[in-house]
Design an enzyme around this catalytic site. Structure first.
Site, PDB file in Angstrom:
ATOM      1  N   GLY A 294       0.814  -1.216   0.000  1.00 24.16           N
ATOM      2  CA  GLY A 294       0.000   0.000   0.000  1.00 24.16           C
ATOM      3  C   GLY A 294       0.848   1.267   0.000  1.00 24.16           C
ATOM      4  O   GLY A 294       0.388   2.319  -0.445  1.00 24.16           O
TER       5      GLY A 294
ATOM      6  N   GLU B  90       1.573   1.833  -3.532  1.00 23.04           N
ATOM      7  CA  GLU B  90       0.306   2.257  -4.149  1.00 23.04           C
ATOM      8  C   GLU B  90      -0.011   3.711  -3.804  1.00 23.04           C
ATOM      9  O   GLU B  90      -0.485   4.478  -4.645  1.00 23.04           O
ATOM     10  CB  GLU B  90      -0.824   1.322  -3.687  1.00 23.04           C
ATOM     11  CG  GLU B  90      -0.641  -0.093  -4.228  1.00 23.04           C
ATOM     12  CD  GLU B  90      -1.609  -1.096  -3.647  1.00 23.04           C
ATOM     13  OE1 GLU B  90      -1.780  -1.123  -2.406  1.00 23.04           O
ATOM     14  OE2 GLU B  90      -2.214  -1.866  -4.418  1.00 23.04           O
TER      15      GLU B  90
HETATM   16  C1  HXC Z   1       2.009  -3.892  10.252  1.00 16.41           C
HETATM   17  C2  HXC Z   1       4.274  -3.619  10.208  1.00 16.41           C
HETATM   18  C3  HXC Z   1       4.258  -3.528   8.789  1.00 16.41           C
HETATM   19  C4  HXC Z   1       2.993  -3.628   8.139  1.00 16.41           C
HETATM   20  C5  HXC Z   1       6.284  -3.325   9.462  1.00 16.41           C
HETATM   21  N1  HXC Z   1       5.540  -3.497  10.576  1.00 16.41           N
HETATM   22  N2  HXC Z   1       5.530  -3.350   8.370  1.00 16.41           N
HETATM   23  N3  HXC Z   1       3.154  -3.790  10.917  1.00 16.41           N
HETATM   24  N4  HXC Z   1       1.907  -3.816   8.918  1.00 16.41           N
HETATM   25  N5  HXC Z   1       2.850  -3.501   6.812  1.00 16.41           N
HETATM   26  C6  HXC Z   1       5.970  -3.557  11.967  1.00 16.41           C
HETATM   27  C7  HXC Z   1       6.691  -4.880  12.256  1.00 16.41           C
HETATM   28  O1  HXC Z   1       5.768  -5.913  12.516  1.00 16.41           O
HETATM   29  C8  HXC Z   1       7.481  -4.494  13.478  1.00 16.41           C
HETATM   30  O2  HXC Z   1       6.630  -4.502  14.592  1.00 16.41           O
HETATM   31  C9  HXC Z   1       7.876  -3.051  13.193  1.00 16.41           C
HETATM   32  O3  HXC Z   1       6.949  -2.565  12.219  1.00 16.41           O
HETATM   33  C10 HXC Z   1       9.244  -2.925  12.600  1.00 16.41           C
HETATM   34  O4  HXC Z   1       9.306  -3.775  11.470  1.00 16.41           O
HETATM   35  P1  HXC Z   1      10.601  -4.620  11.086  1.00 16.41           P
HETATM   36  O5  HXC Z   1      10.185  -5.623  10.068  1.00 16.41           O
HETATM   37  O6  HXC Z   1      11.264  -5.133  12.314  1.00 16.41           O
HETATM   38  O7  HXC Z   1      11.519  -3.473  10.442  1.00 16.41           O
HETATM   39  P2  HXC Z   1      12.697  -3.614   9.389  1.00 16.41           P
HETATM   40  O8  HXC Z   1      13.568  -4.806   9.711  1.00 16.41           O
HETATM   41  O9  HXC Z   1      13.309  -2.261   9.323  1.00 16.41           O
HETATM   42  O10 HXC Z   1      11.999  -3.943   7.983  1.00 16.41           O
HETATM   43  C11 HXC Z   1      11.220  -2.935   7.350  1.00 16.41           C
HETATM   44  C12 HXC Z   1      10.354  -3.568   6.260  1.00 16.41           C
HETATM   45  C13 HXC Z   1       9.525  -4.732   6.840  1.00 16.41           C
HETATM   46  C14 HXC Z   1      11.247  -4.090   5.112  1.00 16.41           C
HETATM   47  C15 HXC Z   1       9.465  -2.448   5.704  1.00 16.41           C
HETATM   48  O11 HXC Z   1       8.906  -4.286   8.052  1.00 16.41           O
HETATM   49  C16 HXC Z   1       8.465  -5.275   5.934  1.00 16.41           C
HETATM   50  O12 HXC Z   1       8.767  -6.060   5.014  1.00 16.41           O
HETATM   51  N6  HXC Z   1       7.212  -4.937   6.196  1.00 16.41           N
HETATM   52  C17 HXC Z   1       6.048  -5.503   5.492  1.00 16.41           C
HETATM   53  C18 HXC Z   1       5.975  -5.022   4.084  1.00 16.41           C
HETATM   54  C19 HXC Z   1       4.747  -5.614   3.377  1.00 16.41           C
HETATM   55  O13 HXC Z   1       4.641  -6.860   3.260  1.00 16.41           O
HETATM   56  N7  HXC Z   1       3.839  -4.770   2.939  1.00 16.41           N
HETATM   57  C20 HXC Z   1       2.598  -5.164   2.258  1.00 16.41           C
HETATM   58  C21 HXC Z   1       1.471  -5.116   3.255  1.00 16.41           C
HETATM   59  S1  HXC Z   1      -0.060  -5.631   2.539  1.00 16.41           S
HETATM   60  P3  HXC Z   1       7.063  -5.099  16.019  1.00 16.41           P
HETATM   61  O14 HXC Z   1       5.781  -5.183  16.785  1.00 16.41           O
HETATM   62  O15 HXC Z   1       7.730  -6.413  15.756  1.00 16.41           O
HETATM   63  O16 HXC Z   1       8.018  -4.054  16.550  1.00 16.41           O
HETATM   64  C22 HXC Z   1      -0.602  -4.265   1.706  1.00 16.41           C
HETATM   65  C23 HXC Z   1      -1.889  -4.452   0.983  1.00 16.41           C
HETATM   66  C24 HXC Z   1      -2.455  -3.172   0.483  1.00 16.41           C
HETATM   67  O17 HXC Z   1      -0.021  -3.242   1.707  1.00 16.41           O
HETATM   68  C25 HXC Z   1      -3.807  -3.430  -0.083  1.00 16.41           C
HETATM   69  C26 HXC Z   1      -4.645  -2.205  -0.266  1.00 16.41           C
HETATM   70  C27 HXC Z   1      -5.022  -1.501   0.942  1.00 16.41           C
END
Ligand code: HXC
Length: 263
Positions: free
Chosen positions: A114, A117
């Protein structure tokens, strides 16, 4: 900086007439995950900026190292189909794409799911050299839901969009530039300054021409070529109903800088 306690959106005004609004996504501990509250606050902020005549251009940015890590996965995890298929789920997600004023995304790190997006809903994307773009939803067992399959296809073309969406492969800033996803790549420490400079430049143009120009360019993604060309021509004619059009052309001939009034 206007920051309520717990505000997930920070708002600053820039320029002599406060003509540039800087909107900062502010949920750093969750990597700016776009939870419902953040998206509601963003929509409310845009509503406010849209009706503020002083504001001409919006710049949207994130925290150092992260623009936005996508929709909030923790918030989405427990949801079932009946809850997602009807409001209020994702109710505010198209607000940014409906903003009439030009919006520049200054992407200073991860723009994933997102987050990518959201950046693509903006009119101009500047990336820092540390930015990373991707649609990793497939790795979560789902797919993009806010334009990732559609805007990405229209921007970088089907083969790369398909590869990104099917594999979750992320693009570096340099790759994003080469693919046409971003307009410029800028050293991280200069990113905001350059985005604000571009915003000020746009803010000095005729406000009416700016709105019409944005509508015309956006139509290119939404309609056939013949309909788009006709739409552009009609909007071009419409500028002749403004004083700003005469001011601009007259200033050119007089070798002066135009001062547009929005009339
Ligand atoms: C909820 C999230 C999150 C997310 C990170 N966090 N991304 N929480 N939703 N999308 C939280 C982690 O759980 C963690 O919480 C804290 O943020 C720090 O994240 P880390 O992973 O430890 O940080 P880092 O190692 O710096 O890595 C950063 C990152 C990674 C590469 C951005 O966090 C990541 O891959 N995030 C997810 C990316 C993703 O898959 N996005 C798509 C989402 S679905 P805690 O509690 O452990 O401290 C989507 C659908 C959209 O977007 C559809 C339309 C609306």
């Amino acid at each position: 900086m206007a920051a309520e306690p717990g505000a997930m959106i920070l708002l600053e005004r820039h320029g002599d007439g406060a003509e540039v609004a800087l909107v900062t996504l502010n949920r750093p501990r969750a990597r700016n995950a776009l939870c419902d509250l953040l998206m509601t606050q963003l929509a409310d902020t845009l509503d406010q900026l849209e009706t503020d005549d002083r504001v001409r251009v919006v710049v949207i940015t994130g925290q150092p190292g992260v623009f936005a890590a996508g929709a909030d996965i923790k918030e989405m995890l427990p949801k079932e189909f009946p809850a997602v298929v009807q409001p209020p789920f994702l109710q505010h997600w198209d607000r940014l794409s409906r903003c009439q004023k030009p919006v520049i995304a200054a992407v200073n790190g991860y723009a994933l799911g997102g987050g990518c997006e959201l950046a693509m809903m903006c009119d101009v994307i500047y990336a820092s050299d540390e930015a990373v773009f991707g649609q990793p939803e497939i790795t979560l067992g789902t797919i993009p839901g806010a334009g990732g399959t559609q805007r990405l296809c229209r921007t970088v073309g089907r083969p790369l969009a398909m590869e990104m969406c099917l594999t979750g492969r992320k693009l570096t800033a340099a790759e994003a530039l080469q693919a046409g996803l971003v307009g410029r790549v800028i050293p991280a420490e200069k990113l905001l300054e350059e985005a604000l400079k571009t915003a000020s430049r746009i803010a000095a143009m005729s406000p009416i021409a700016t709105v019409l120009c944005k509508k015309a360019v956006n139509a290119a993604h939404q309609t056939s070529l013949s309909a788009g060309l006709q739409y552009e021509r009609d909007l071009f004619y419409a500028t002749f109903a403004t004083e700003d059009r005469r001011t601009g052309m007259d200033a050119f001939i007089q070798k002066q800088a135009p001062v547009f009034t929005g009339k």
